[in-house]
Design a protein around this motif. Structure first.
Motif, short mmCIF file in Angstrom:
data_model
loop_
_atom_site.label_atom_id
_atom_site.label_comp_id
_atom_site.label_asym_id
_atom_site.label_seq_id
_atom_site.Cartn_x
_atom_site.Cartn_y
_atom_site.Cartn_z
N LYS A 57 22.15 93.00 51.57
CA LYS A 57 23.58 93.14 51.84
C LYS A 57 24.39 92.63 50.65
O LYS A 57 25.47 93.10 50.36
N ILE A 58 23.80 91.62 49.97
CA ILE A 58 24.45 91.03 48.80
C ILE A 58 23.41 90.85 47.71
O ILE A 58 22.30 90.38 47.96
N ARG A 59 23.77 91.20 46.49
CA ARG A 59 22.86 91.05 45.36
C ARG A 59 23.11 89.71 44.67
O ARG A 59 24.24 89.25 44.56
N LEU A 60 22.03 89.12 44.19
CA LEU A 60 22.12 87.84 43.50
C LEU A 60 21.47 87.99 42.12
O LEU A 60 20.32 88.39 42.01
N ASN A 61 22.23 87.70 41.09
CA ASN A 61 21.73 87.88 39.72
C ASN A 61 22.11 86.66 38.88
O ASN A 61 23.08 86.68 38.13
N ILE A 62 21.34 85.58 39.06
CA ILE A 62 21.62 84.35 38.31
C ILE A 62 20.35 83.83 37.65
O ILE A 62 19.25 84.00 38.16
N THR A 63 20.52 83.19 36.51
CA THR A 63 19.41 82.60 35.77
C THR A 63 19.45 81.08 35.93
O THR A 63 20.41 80.52 36.49
N PHE A 64 18.43 80.41 35.40
CA PHE A 64 18.40 78.94 35.46
C PHE A 64 19.58 78.35 34.70
O PHE A 64 20.16 77.34 35.13
N LYS A 65 19.95 78.99 33.61
CA LYS A 65 21.10 78.53 32.82
C LYS A 65 22.39 78.60 33.64
O LYS A 65 23.24 77.71 33.58
N ASP A 66 22.52 79.68 34.44
CA ASP A 66 23.69 79.83 35.31
C ASP A 66 23.74 78.73 36.36
O ASP A 66 24.81 78.19 36.67
N ILE A 67 22.57 78.39 36.90
CA ILE A 67 22.49 77.34 37.93
C ILE A 67 22.98 76.01 37.36
O ILE A 67 23.71 75.27 38.02
N VAL A 68 22.57 75.72 36.13
CA VAL A 68 23.00 74.48 35.47
C VAL A 68 24.51 74.43 35.30
O VAL A 68 25.14 73.39 35.49
N VAL A 69 25.10 75.59 34.97
CA VAL A 69 26.56 75.67 34.78
C VAL A 69 27.29 75.50 36.12
O VAL A 69 28.33 74.83 36.20
N ILE A 70 26.76 76.11 37.17
CA ILE A 70 27.39 76.08 38.50
C ILE A 70 27.17 74.75 39.21
O ILE A 70 27.98 74.34 40.06
N LEU A 71 26.09 74.05 38.85
CA LEU A 71 25.69 72.82 39.54
C LEU A 71 26.81 71.79 39.73
O LEU A 71 26.92 71.21 40.83
N PRO A 72 27.65 71.53 38.72
CA PRO A 72 28.70 70.51 38.91
C PRO A 72 29.63 70.75 40.10
O PRO A 72 29.96 69.80 40.82
N ILE A 73 30.04 72.01 40.35
CA ILE A 73 30.94 72.23 41.49
C ILE A 73 30.21 72.06 42.81
O ILE A 73 30.78 71.61 43.79
#
Length: 312
Positions: A57-73
């Motif tokens: 229903k929803i696509r997810l396209n994130i890398t480990f680098k993206d996770i590190v960037v998003i982690l603070p919020i």
């Protein structure tokens, strides 16, 4: 213009869900502890999010680098926000906590001005203060005999408010870079890991691990945790991230005060709590503040454009 309307609709829906969540939190706390409730609600959120991905229903396209960037919020909200709030309420009254958390829009305004370079008019600043004053007025009138402030509790609730303000600012920036569901999914994972770790550790310490899933045998808890997990955690994260992708952080943050108002209305309707004159007065002040924050800047821009058109 249409996108702004959708953003405000998302903000209002977010506010309504949060406002009514208090009823379900009270219901869940009759069966489970605060930590267990947080753990189970984010487990439900994560399971639903995973199901949405599995059924494409929803696509997810994130890398480990993206996770590190998003982690603070994700660390700021929900992890730190709820952690500071839960432990802060152990050392302070709900009235004190409500007053301190009402200042979230002010903290957001300061941080957004400094980090996002968001510019607000004098009337918008005044309107934010008015909205905060409305919430504080209700809490003070509701409990005039406020207990003596415990510095530890006040500090923890203050850190909770700062965490929420920090999330508003960081999410506003990252929503321009990532898809809304990507941010929501990482936030949900962090919430699930943090609160389950805390709850399980608490059970191991108290030798009560066998009772961890016991609340799910209670029908009332099951209804409450589904609301909290699906609507009040997953959906509100998505709605707030969407709203922050379209409107300024300072405008979005002031809706948290409206959620307080909805909680009080829900208490009157469903819990048969008494409605006093100060609830009405405070409600009017809050609404005036929200309208002023979100529309005074638009009125000013419209007047400027009229002047330019007349000059042309």
């Amino acid at each position: 213009m249409l996108q702004n309307k959708k953003a405000y609709l998302a903000a209002l829906l977010y506010t309504c869900i949060i406002g009514f969540s208090f009823l379900f939190v009270k219901l869940s706390l009759t069966v489970a502890s605060p930590l267990d409730t947080l753990a189970h609600r984010f487990t439900i959120s994560l399971l639903v999010a995973i199901l949405l991905i599995l059924f494409k229903k929803i696509r997810l396209n994130i890398t480990f680098k993206d996770i590190v960037v998003i982690l603070p919020i994700a660390v700021l909200y929900p992890a730190l926000f709820f952690s500071f709030q839960v432990f802060g309420l152990v050392y302070t009254s709900s009235s004190e906590a409500g007053i301190i958390q009402a200042t979230i829009p002010i903290f957001t305004l300061v941080l957004a001005t400094f980090f996002l370079k968001e510019h607000t008019t004098k009337w918008q600043k005044i309107s934010i203060v008015i909205s905060v004053a409305g919430v504080i007025y209700i809490f003070v009138m509701k409990d005039l005999n406020v207990e003596g402030a415990n510095i530890k509790g006040v500090l923890l609730i203050l850190l909770s408010a700062l965490s929420s303000a920090g999330y508003n600012v960081l999410a506003r920036k990252l929503t321009k870079r990532y898809q809304i569901f990507e941010l929501t999914f990482i936030m949900t994972i962090i919430g699930c890991v943090v609160f389950n770790s805390m709850a399980i550790t608490n059970h191991i310490t108290n030798h009560t691990l066998s009772r961890y899933f016991l609340p799910f045998t209670n029908e009332k808890f099951l209804v409450a945790i589904l609301y909290l997990g699906i609507l009040s955690s997953l959906c509100t994260s998505f709605l707030s991230n969407y709203a922050l992708s379209k409107i300024e952080a300072s405008k979005m943050s002031v809706f948290s005060n409206l959620a307080t108002l909805i909680t009080m209305i829900a208490g009157v309707i469903f819990l048969h709590e008494k409605l006093h004159y100060f609830h009405v007065v405070g409600a009017i002040i809050i609404v005036i503040g929200i309208i002023g924050t979100n529309f005074s800047g638009n009125i000013k821009n419209m007047s400027h454009s009229k002047v330019k058109n007349n000059a042309g």
